[in-house]
Write an enzyme that holds these catalytic residues in place. Structure first.
Site, PDB file in Angstrom:
ATOM      1  N   LYS A   1       0.816  -1.214   0.000  1.00  0.00           N
ATOM      2  CA  LYS A   1       0.000   0.000   0.000  1.00  0.00           C
ATOM      3  C   LYS A   1       0.851   1.266   0.000  1.00  0.00           C
ATOM      4  O   LYS A   1       2.041   1.256   0.309  1.00  0.00           O
ATOM      5  CB  LYS A   1      -0.983  -0.030   1.171  1.00  0.00           C
ATOM      6  CG  LYS A   1      -2.074  -1.072   0.936  1.00  0.00           C
ATOM      7  CD  LYS A   1      -3.342  -0.803   1.683  1.00  0.00           C
ATOM      8  CE  LYS A   1      -4.459  -1.727   1.185  1.00  0.00           C
ATOM      9  NZ  LYS A   1      -5.680  -1.607   1.986  1.00  0.00           N
TER      10      LYS A   1
ATOM     11  N   ARG B   1      -4.299 -10.259   4.150  1.00  0.00           N
ATOM     12  CA  ARG B   1      -4.556 -10.210   2.713  1.00  0.00           C
ATOM     13  C   ARG B   1      -3.321  -9.647   2.012  1.00  0.00           C
ATOM     14  O   ARG B   1      -2.951  -8.490   2.213  1.00  0.00           O
ATOM     15  CB  ARG B   1      -5.788  -9.338   2.444  1.00  0.00           C
ATOM     16  CG  ARG B   1      -6.235  -9.293   0.989  1.00  0.00           C
ATOM     17  CD  ARG B   1      -7.490  -8.443   0.836  1.00  0.00           C
ATOM     18  NE  ARG B   1      -7.945  -8.406  -0.553  1.00  0.00           N
ATOM     19  CZ  ARG B   1      -7.512  -7.524  -1.456  1.00  0.00           C
ATOM     20  NH1 ARG B   1      -6.627  -6.596  -1.110  1.00  0.00           N
ATOM     21  NH2 ARG B   1      -7.974  -7.557  -2.694  1.00  0.00           N
TER      22      ARG B   1
END
Length: 369
Positions: free
Chosen positions: A305, A340
């Protein structure tokens, strides 16, 4: 003004042994907490904060006013709750240890691997097989990018992207999650062999989603995102990002339960990277143990991210492995149940080494000072 109470674990331990004399196992995971902050908030402002050990919690809760005491008792029980395994067809996913959920993006524009698997179904299937062989417990299949600024996808296109791949994965015997916010896609994916609904809008995008999720009997992931409609990243304004996200997830949990979703089927995700600054994302990562007080399994998605790039000289997405592993281990240490990730082999290796450090069968904790 409404008063709210939060029990925040603030000192984590490798084992039940601690200087406090008692530690609590968080969320049935391989993580223990020995000290806690008992926080009272009124009108969005923290009015008291008491730090105490596990042994003093019963007396502290008994001394609270009735409304806060009841809330505290519920959170205290939730922190120690042992979660049942997830049933995914013939597969059982235990939640007493971290599990890896591998990402399979069937999109042309995802921030990390957009287009890599959409154009060639065999390449996508081979990648899915590799993730399973590397130790992924679940494969998460998505047909719409949710990165900031991504265009909305027509429902028909999303169906064409995910349903054929889910059918292939189901034939492999994989445990499958579908990453979607559209009830028609949820229904078609479950019919094709998916087992879990992973909704980044927490079943808010379409009013039919709550009813469908309840009727399906499938586990559902409710993720925090401040925006509505097609822009989930908007309106990210918080008084206290940790407690605000906690309250928001509590509301969505209650909405799902009120619609008939079984309690053991609700999984919560704090939504790292969605409508939050780098500082707010870091605050949430450091406060992950608090979210066990909601009483549901926790999913954390931090892989590749933007916050990692922001903290590492703007490294592009494909060069964020080390940062992804660092955050994944941080989530493991907080007792997260599901991770995840894009980089399954590397995360599984980190998980196995971390597990060796905290597994009493492998580590002699009596040797610790």
């Amino acid at each position: 003004m409404t008063r709210k109470l939060y029990i925040h674990p603030i000192a984590l331990a490798l084992s039940p042994q601690s200087e406090e004399g008692e530690a609590v196992r968080l969320g049935g995971a391989m993580v223990w907490a020995s000290r806690f902050a008992l926080i009272v908030r009124e009108g969005g402002r923290i009015v008291s904060r008491e730090r105490l050990g596990a042994a003093g919690m019963a007396a502290a809760l008994a001394a609270l006013p009735a409304d806060l005491g009841a809330l505290g008792e519920s959170q205290w029980a939730n922190l120690r709750k042992v979660h049942a395994p997830l049933t995914c067809g013939d597969r059982t996913i235990r939640l007493d240890q971290p599990q890896v959920m591998g990402i399979l993006n069937m999109t042309p524009d995802s921030f990390s691997d957009g287009g890599q698997f959409l154009d060639d179904a065999q390449v996508a299937a081979d990648h899915a097989s590799a993730m399973l062989e590397a130790g992924a417990a679940i494969l998460d299949v998505g047909g719409e990018s949710t990165r900031p600024g991504a265009a909305a996808v027509w429902e028909g296109d999303e169906l064409k992207r995910v349903v054929p791949m889910i059918e292939r994965l189901a034939a492999m015997g994989a445990a499958i999650s579908v990453d979607t916010r559209r009830p028609a896609v949820m229904e078609a994916a479950l019919g094709a062999g998916a087992h879990i609904i992973n909704d980044v809008s927490a079943l808010r995008y379409d009013p039919r989603s709550l009813e469908l999720a309840a009727a399906s009997g499938a586990p559902v992931v409710l993720m925090h995102a401040p925006g509505k409609g097609d822009d989930l990243h908007s309106n990210g304004t918080y008084g206290d990002v940790v407690l605000d996200v906690f309250d928001w997830l509590a509301d969505r949990r209650d909405a799902a339960l009120g619609a008939g979703v079984a309690a053991h089927n609700v999984i919560l995700d704090p939504g790292i990277g969605f409508g939050k600054t780098v500082a707010e994302n870091l605050a949430l990562m450091n406060a992950l143990p608090l979210f066990h007080a909601l009483g549901q399994p926790l999913l954390v998605g931090v892989s590749r991210k933007r916050m990692i790039g922001a903290l590492s000289a703007e490294a592009p997405a494909h060069q964020r492995l080390a940062g992804s592993i660092t955050l994944a281990v941080k989530a493991m240490e907080a007792g997260a149940h599901l991770l995840r990730v894009h980089d399954v082999p590397e995360t599984v290796q980190a998980l196995r080494v971390w597990r060796g450090l905290v597994d009493a069968a492998l580590t002699d904790f009596s040797q610790l000072p």
